[in-house]
Design a protein around this motif. Structure first.
Motif, mmCIF file in Angstrom:
data_model
loop_
_atom_site.group_PDB
_atom_site.id
_atom_site.type_symbol
_atom_site.label_atom_id
_atom_site.label_comp_id
_atom_site.label_asym_id
_atom_site.label_seq_id
_atom_site.Cartn_x
_atom_site.Cartn_y
_atom_site.Cartn_z
ATOM 1 N N UNK A 40 44.646 68.413 106.068
ATOM 2 C CA UNK A 40 44.889 66.770 105.942
ATOM 3 C C UNK A 40 43.941 66.018 106.233
ATOM 4 N N UNK A 41 42.991 66.270 107.239
ATOM 5 C CA UNK A 41 41.742 65.527 107.481
ATOM 6 C C UNK A 41 40.303 65.932 106.890
ATOM 7 N N UNK B 256 39.617 61.893 110.884
ATOM 8 C CA UNK B 256 40.407 62.125 111.942
ATOM 9 C C UNK B 256 40.748 60.701 112.780
ATOM 10 N N UNK B 257 39.574 60.522 113.454
ATOM 11 C CA UNK B 257 39.566 59.254 114.253
ATOM 12 C C UNK B 257 39.821 57.824 113.441
ATOM 13 N N UNK B 258 39.386 57.913 112.253
ATOM 14 C CA UNK B 258 39.909 56.498 111.719
ATOM 15 C C UNK B 258 41.199 56.437 111.188
ATOM 16 N N UNK C 53 47.419 53.380 110.009
ATOM 17 C CA UNK C 53 48.503 54.314 109.622
ATOM 18 C C UNK C 53 48.959 55.065 110.880
ATOM 19 N N UNK C 54 47.908 55.472 111.616
ATOM 20 C CA UNK C 54 48.425 56.092 112.855
ATOM 21 C C UNK C 54 49.137 55.131 113.694
ATOM 22 N N UNK D 151 46.896 58.969 104.350
ATOM 23 C CA UNK D 151 46.093 59.406 105.263
ATOM 24 C C UNK D 151 44.968 59.905 104.551
ATOM 25 N N UNK D 152 45.002 60.642 103.401
ATOM 26 C CA UNK D 152 43.881 61.251 102.629
ATOM 27 C C UNK D 152 43.058 60.229 101.815
ATOM 28 N N UNK D 153 43.578 59.105 101.802
ATOM 29 C CA UNK D 153 42.951 57.918 101.184
ATOM 30 C C UNK D 153 42.255 57.051 101.855
ATOM 31 N N UNK D 154 42.237 57.398 103.419
ATOM 32 C CA UNK D 154 41.515 56.345 104.355
ATOM 33 C C UNK D 154 39.924 56.858 104.240
ATOM 34 N N UNK D 155 39.091 55.808 104.046
ATOM 35 C CA UNK D 155 37.412 56.137 103.818
ATOM 36 C C UNK D 155 36.990 56.055 105.180
#
Length: 327
Positions: A112-113, A119-121, A127-128, A323-327
């Motif tokens: 996923x990460x 991961x931390x972003x 989202x987190x 999640x996967x689109x977070x840059x």
């Protein structure tokens, strides 16, 4: 007699005046926090620090009592007690939380990460936060994430490519996602309780397992399994949780204090955990464990059908995409 009474009256008046000037003492609220890890475990140390931060910042108005080592029950029992209002705070892994609020199950998805920064972003970002808040209707919410490291495979041979797993029996945590992942990789998923894993590895009941590197040292699995392959297939965080019944009876400033103390303790925990993993890797090497890197792209491709399956649950599929689109 009259003089004595006058003296007593003067003393009483002074005492009353002193109490009036001092004002009413702040009422102390005691909160109970349960977790299943041993006393002195890095998580236990971090939760003690969380309790200390809350005590200091509230000037003693909030007092958290930490109950480690499953004294109040294991993860599922603790969560249920929190839902019922019998327990104020709980530390649990996101995996078992999925049985109560499906949004937490997204963290079980393999690959996923992309990396540590990603991961931390996610977990420290919007989202987190949404996932932490998603369980309010289930009578609890998350305050902060504690890093639990990445999980990789270990056996007595390198597992650098997915095909290296074919035919192996691999211990997994009970649950459909871990089982599906292992089966896609061509191995046989073997759910076992944690306390049974060492003997199962030693006796050949299973050929390998998957966990973060501390399993080699704290659980002594490095005595019987000599190759740790860094495929880093999952990174499922731990979560500090609070009962909504507890949170809602606190004053707004106390609620914010609790949240901020949890997040500050998480930052300290994450640094401590990174050091613990580095230390464990060094200790495992001394035990004779060899570390190898995996072809992550090949692994990721083999488990892609799991993301196709996720489309049957649109809310989770959308969450994974975000999640996967977070840059």
């Amino acid at each position: 007699m009259f003089a004595l009474n006058r003296r007593h009256a003067a003393l009483l008046a002074a005492a009353v005046l002193g109490l009036t000037l001092a004002g009413p003492a702040a009422a102390k609220t005691t909160l109970r926090l349960g977790h299943g890890l041993a006393k002195g475990h890095p998580v236990d140390v971090s939760l003690d620090e969380f309790a200390k931060l809350v005590r200091e910042r509230s000037k003693g108005e909030l007092d958290i009592k930490v109950f480690p080592a499953g004294q109040l029950g294991q993860q599922r029992e603790l969560i249920e007690q929190m839902q019922n209002g019998a327990l104020d705070l709980v530390h649990a892994n996101a995996s078992p939380l999925a049985a109560f609020e499906p949004s937490f199950g997204v963290y079980d998805m393999p690959f996923l990460f992309r990396d540590n920064d990603h991961f931390f972003k996610v977990v420290e970002g919007a989202v987190g936060d949404e996932v932490l808040a998603s369980s309010r209707a289930k009578a609890f919410v998350g305050l902060a994430y504690y890093d639990n490291g990445t999980r990789s495979f270990y056996a007595n041979k390198p597992l650098a490519k997915p095909e290296d797993l074919k035919g192996l029996k691999v211990r997994v945590q009970p649950g459909p996602i871990a089982t599906r992942m292992i089966n896609l990789l061509g191995a046989t998923a073997t759910p076992l309780a944690w306390g049974e894993v060492y003997t199962a590895l030693q006796s050949g009941v299973v050929d390998g397992a998957e966990n973060n590197v501390t399993a080699l040292t704290l659980a002594r699995h490095g005595e019987v399994m000599k190759v740790y392959t860094r495929d880093e297939h999952t990174r499922v965080p731990d979560v500090v949780l609070v009962a909504t019944s507890t949170l809602d009876r606190l004053k707004p400033e106390q609620q914010e204090l609790l949240r901020q103390a949890a997040r500050d303790s998480a930052k300290a925990h994450n640094a401590r955990w990174a050091a613990e993993l580095e230390k464990a890797e060094g200790e495992a090497a001394k035990m004779g464990v060899k570390f190898v890197d995996a072809d992550k792209a090949a692994y990721r491709q083999v488990v892609q059908p799991m993301y196709d399956d996720l489309k049957a649950t649109p809310a989770l599929a959308t969450l994974a995409d975000r999640i996967q689109s977070v840059k």
